[in-house]
Design a protein around this motif. Structure first.
Motif, PDB file in Angstrom:
ATOM      1  N   TRP A   1      95.710  16.049 -33.096  1.00  0.00           N
ATOM      2  CA  TRP A   1      96.511  16.987 -32.310  1.00  0.00           C
ATOM      3  C   TRP A   1      97.311  16.259 -31.232  1.00  0.00           C
ATOM      4  CZ3 TRP A   1      98.277  21.522 -33.334  1.00  0.00           C
ATOM      5  CH2 TRP A   1      97.594  22.359 -34.208  1.00  0.00           C
ATOM      6  N   PHE A   2      96.683  15.307 -30.550  1.00  0.00           N
ATOM      7  CA  PHE A   2      97.403  14.534 -29.528  1.00  0.00           C
ATOM      8  C   PHE A   2      98.590  13.790 -30.138  1.00  0.00           C
ATOM      9  CE2 PHE A   2      93.403  14.379 -26.779  1.00  0.00           C
ATOM     10  CZ  PHE A   2      93.867  15.370 -25.927  1.00  0.00           C
ATOM     11  N   ALA A   3      98.387  13.199 -31.300  1.00  0.00           N
ATOM     12  CA  ALA A   3      99.470  12.478 -31.976  1.00  0.00           C
ATOM     13  C   ALA A   3     100.601  13.440 -32.349  1.00  0.00           C
ATOM     14  CB  ALA A   3      98.944  11.766 -33.218  1.00  0.00           C
ATOM     15  N   MET A   4     100.248  14.605 -32.861  1.00  0.00           N
ATOM     16  CA  MET A   4     101.272  15.567 -33.276  1.00  0.00           C
ATOM     17  C   MET A   4     102.031  16.111 -32.067  1.00  0.00           C
ATOM     18  SD  MET A   4      99.539  17.501 -36.588  1.00  0.00           S
ATOM     19  CE  MET A   4      98.326  18.368 -35.652  1.00  0.00           C
ATOM     20  N   ILE A   5     101.332  16.339 -30.965  1.00  0.00           N
ATOM     21  CA  ILE A   5     102.006  16.816 -29.755  1.00  0.00           C
ATOM     22  C   ILE A   5     102.984  15.771 -29.239  1.00  0.00           C
ATOM     23  CG2 ILE A   5     101.623  17.403 -27.316  1.00  0.00           C
ATOM     24  CD1 ILE A   5      99.036  18.868 -28.316  1.00  0.00           C
ATOM     25  N   SER A   6     102.597  14.500 -29.312  1.00  0.00           N
ATOM     26  CA  SER A   6     103.533  13.452 -28.864  1.00  0.00           C
ATOM     27  C   SER A   6     104.766  13.405 -29.761  1.00  0.00           C
ATOM     28  CB  SER A   6     102.840  12.089 -28.800  1.00  0.00           C
ATOM     29  OG  SER A   6     102.531  11.619 -30.090  1.00  0.00           O
ATOM     30  N   MET A   7     104.597  13.659 -31.044  1.00  0.00           N
ATOM     31  CA  MET A   7     105.747  13.702 -31.956  1.00  0.00           C
ATOM     32  C   MET A   7     106.645  14.898 -31.648  1.00  0.00           C
ATOM     33  SD  MET A   7     103.994  12.711 -35.562  1.00  0.00           S
ATOM     34  CE  MET A   7     102.587  11.634 -35.511  1.00  0.00           C
ATOM     35  N   ILE A   8     106.037  16.014 -31.286  1.00  0.00           N
ATOM     36  CA  ILE A   8     106.820  17.190 -30.897  1.00  0.00           C
ATOM     37  C   ILE A   8     107.671  16.861 -29.676  1.00  0.00           C
ATOM     38  CG2 ILE A   8     106.646  19.509 -29.882  1.00  0.00           C
ATOM     39  CD1 ILE A   8     104.236  19.968 -31.764  1.00  0.00           C
ATOM     40  N   MET A   9     107.089  16.120 -28.741  1.00  0.00           N
ATOM     41  CA  MET A   9     107.833  15.755 -27.536  1.00  0.00           C
ATOM     42  C   MET A   9     109.043  14.879 -27.871  1.00  0.00           C
ATOM     43  SD  MET A   9     106.309  17.490 -25.340  1.00  0.00           S
ATOM     44  CE  MET A   9     107.131  16.955 -23.873  1.00  0.00           C
ATOM     45  N   VAL A  10     108.892  13.979 -28.823  1.00  0.00           N
ATOM     46  CA  VAL A  10     110.019  13.137 -29.241  1.00  0.00           C
ATOM     47  C   VAL A  10     111.159  14.014 -29.764  1.00  0.00           C
ATOM     48  CG1 VAL A  10     110.790  11.452 -30.974  1.00  0.00           C
ATOM     49  CG2 VAL A  10     108.656  11.068 -29.713  1.00  0.00           C
ATOM     50  N   PHE A  11     110.826  14.945 -30.643  1.00  0.00           N
ATOM     51  CA  PHE A  11     111.867  15.792 -31.224  1.00  0.00           C
ATOM     52  C   PHE A  11     112.392  16.817 -30.228  1.00  0.00           C
ATOM     53  CE2 PHE A  11     110.143  13.969 -35.099  1.00  0.00           C
ATOM     54  CZ  PHE A  11     111.311  13.653 -35.759  1.00  0.00           C
ATOM     55  N   ALA A  12     111.575  17.231 -29.266  1.00  0.00           N
ATOM     56  CA  ALA A  12     112.073  18.123 -28.209  1.00  0.00           C
ATOM     57  C   ALA A  12     113.131  17.391 -27.382  1.00  0.00           C
ATOM     58  CB  ALA A  12     110.920  18.586 -27.321  1.00  0.00           C
ATOM     59  N   GLY A  13     112.877  16.112 -27.092  1.00  0.00           N
ATOM     60  CA  GLY A  13     113.869  15.316 -26.366  1.00  0.00           C
ATOM     61  C   GLY A  13     115.147  15.142 -27.167  1.00  0.00           C
TER      62      GLY A  13
ATOM     63  N   ALA B   1      95.846  16.981 -44.678  1.00  0.00           N
ATOM     64  CA  ALA B   1      96.567  18.240 -44.880  1.00  0.00           C
ATOM     65  C   ALA B   1      97.154  18.743 -43.566  1.00  0.00           C
ATOM     66  CB  ALA B   1      95.637  19.292 -45.480  1.00  0.00           C
ATOM     67  N   MET B   2      96.400  18.628 -42.464  1.00  0.00           N
ATOM     68  CA  MET B   2      96.923  19.048 -41.156  1.00  0.00           C
ATOM     69  C   MET B   2      98.205  18.284 -40.820  1.00  0.00           C
ATOM     70  SD  MET B   2      93.675  19.408 -38.551  1.00  0.00           S
ATOM     71  CE  MET B   2      94.683  19.293 -37.082  1.00  0.00           C
ATOM     72  N   PHE B   3      98.165  16.973 -41.017  1.00  0.00           N
ATOM     73  CA  PHE B   3      99.323  16.150 -40.684  1.00  0.00           C
ATOM     74  C   PHE B   3     100.493  16.477 -41.606  1.00  0.00           C
ATOM     75  CE2 PHE B   3     101.597  11.948 -40.586  1.00  0.00           C
ATOM     76  CZ  PHE B   3     102.084  12.097 -39.298  1.00  0.00           C
ATOM     77  N   TRP B   4     100.208  16.678 -42.883  1.00  0.00           N
ATOM     78  CA  TRP B   4     101.270  16.996 -43.844  1.00  0.00           C
ATOM     79  C   TRP B   4     101.925  18.336 -43.499  1.00  0.00           C
ATOM     80  CZ3 TRP B   4     103.207  13.598 -47.161  1.00  0.00           C
ATOM     81  CH2 TRP B   4     104.143  14.060 -48.097  1.00  0.00           C
ATOM     82  N   HIS B   5     101.105  19.345 -43.185  1.00  0.00           N
ATOM     83  CA  HIS B   5     101.652  20.655 -42.815  1.00  0.00           C
ATOM     84  C   HIS B   5     102.485  20.535 -41.533  1.00  0.00           C
ATOM     85  CE1 HIS B   5      99.421  22.357 -46.028  1.00  0.00           C
ATOM     86  NE2 HIS B   5      98.272  22.455 -45.403  1.00  0.00           N
ATOM     87  N   PHE B   6     102.031  19.696 -40.616  1.00  0.00           N
ATOM     88  CA  PHE B   6     102.790  19.468 -39.392  1.00  0.00           C
ATOM     89  C   PHE B   6     104.152  18.866 -39.710  1.00  0.00           C
ATOM     90  CE2 PHE B   6     104.044  16.210 -36.292  1.00  0.00           C
ATOM     91  CZ  PHE B   6     104.396  17.040 -35.229  1.00  0.00           C
ATOM     92  N   LEU B   7     104.188  17.858 -40.594  1.00  0.00           N
ATOM     93  CA  LEU B   7     105.465  17.244 -40.981  1.00  0.00           C
ATOM     94  C   LEU B   7     106.373  18.263 -41.657  1.00  0.00           C
ATOM     95  CD1 LEU B   7     104.171  13.820 -42.335  1.00  0.00           C
ATOM     96  CD2 LEU B   7     105.413  14.220 -40.192  1.00  0.00           C
ATOM     97  N   ASP B   8     105.779  19.133 -42.457  1.00  0.00           N
ATOM     98  CA  ASP B   8     106.523  20.211 -43.115  1.00  0.00           C
ATOM     99  C   ASP B   8     107.143  21.123 -42.061  1.00  0.00           C
ATOM    100  OD1 ASP B   8     107.439  22.315 -44.642  1.00  0.00           O
ATOM    101  OD2 ASP B   8     105.504  22.819 -45.499  1.00  0.00           O
TER     102      ASP B   8
END
Length: 194
Positions: free
Chosen positions: A23-35, A173-180
């Motif tokens: 979850w921490f990794a995915m949230i950091s990725m969200i922050m990159v794309f939010a920027g 699967a969590m990570f894949w769904h997140f990428l989706d």
């Protein structure tokens, strides 16, 4: 003699800690794309901003990644029922669909080049540059997803997953769904916010 088996409480803590790290990794990725999307919105006021339609290949790749999310989910539910052959089929289908997603992303780049829409150089436009950054950064994360999927497939064929042990497959699967979800967000953002 030291007992090496984990109690149920220790196992649950282990599962929660792995999921929390993801979850921490995915949230950091969200922050990159939010920027990046914030920069896109601010840059829309530039004089060299050019609106254009997304390549059809990006629409095809969006459909493929949505289907791949379904096949990964079916793999997870199949292993929870100890249906190993169905799990194998769905995992391999997810891998093929992920590969096709990457192929169509590059086909979209090719289509942009054919339209004379370049990401850099004297004839480049900021809109196209942003599109390339979005897609390339997402593809970098997808490379991580494909590596994760390959590890899941390897572990599945080594029979490390069954109805009682699905953690690695669940995390994949969590990570894949997140990428989706991330690609769907980017696609819709770029499609409607021209």
């Amino acid at each position: 003699m030291i007992q090496m088996t984990l109690t149920e409480e220790e196992r649950q803590k282990h599962v929660r800690s792995k999921k929390m790290l993801l979850w921490f990794a995915m949230i950091s990725m969200i922050m990159v794309f939010a920027g990046l999307t914030s920069g896109y919105i601010v840059s829309k006021k530039r004089e060299d901003w050019v609106a254009f339609d997304l390549p059809m290949a990006f629409t095809i790749s969006t459909i493929l990644i949505l289907i791949s999310s379904i096949t990964f989910h079916l793999a997870k539910t199949s292993i929870q029922k100890d249906k190993r052959s169905a799990t194998s089929l769905f995992l391999l289908a997810t891998l093929v669909l992920g590969g096709l997603f990457v192929y169509f992303q590059f086909a979209g780049f090719h289509e942009l080049y054919e339209r004379q829409l370049f990401p850099s150089g004297s004839s480049s436009k900021i809109t196209v540059s942003f599109l390339y950054v979005f897609v390339v950064v997402h593809l970098a994360h997808l490379a991580g997803g494909l590596i994760s999927l390959l590890v899941v497939i390897y572990n599945h064929f080594k029979q490390k997953y069954n109805s009682g042990q699905t953690l690695g497959l669940e995390l994949g699967a969590m990570f894949w769904h997140f990428l989706d979800f991330l690609w769907l967000y980017l696609f819709l953002f770029l499609y409607f916010f021209k």
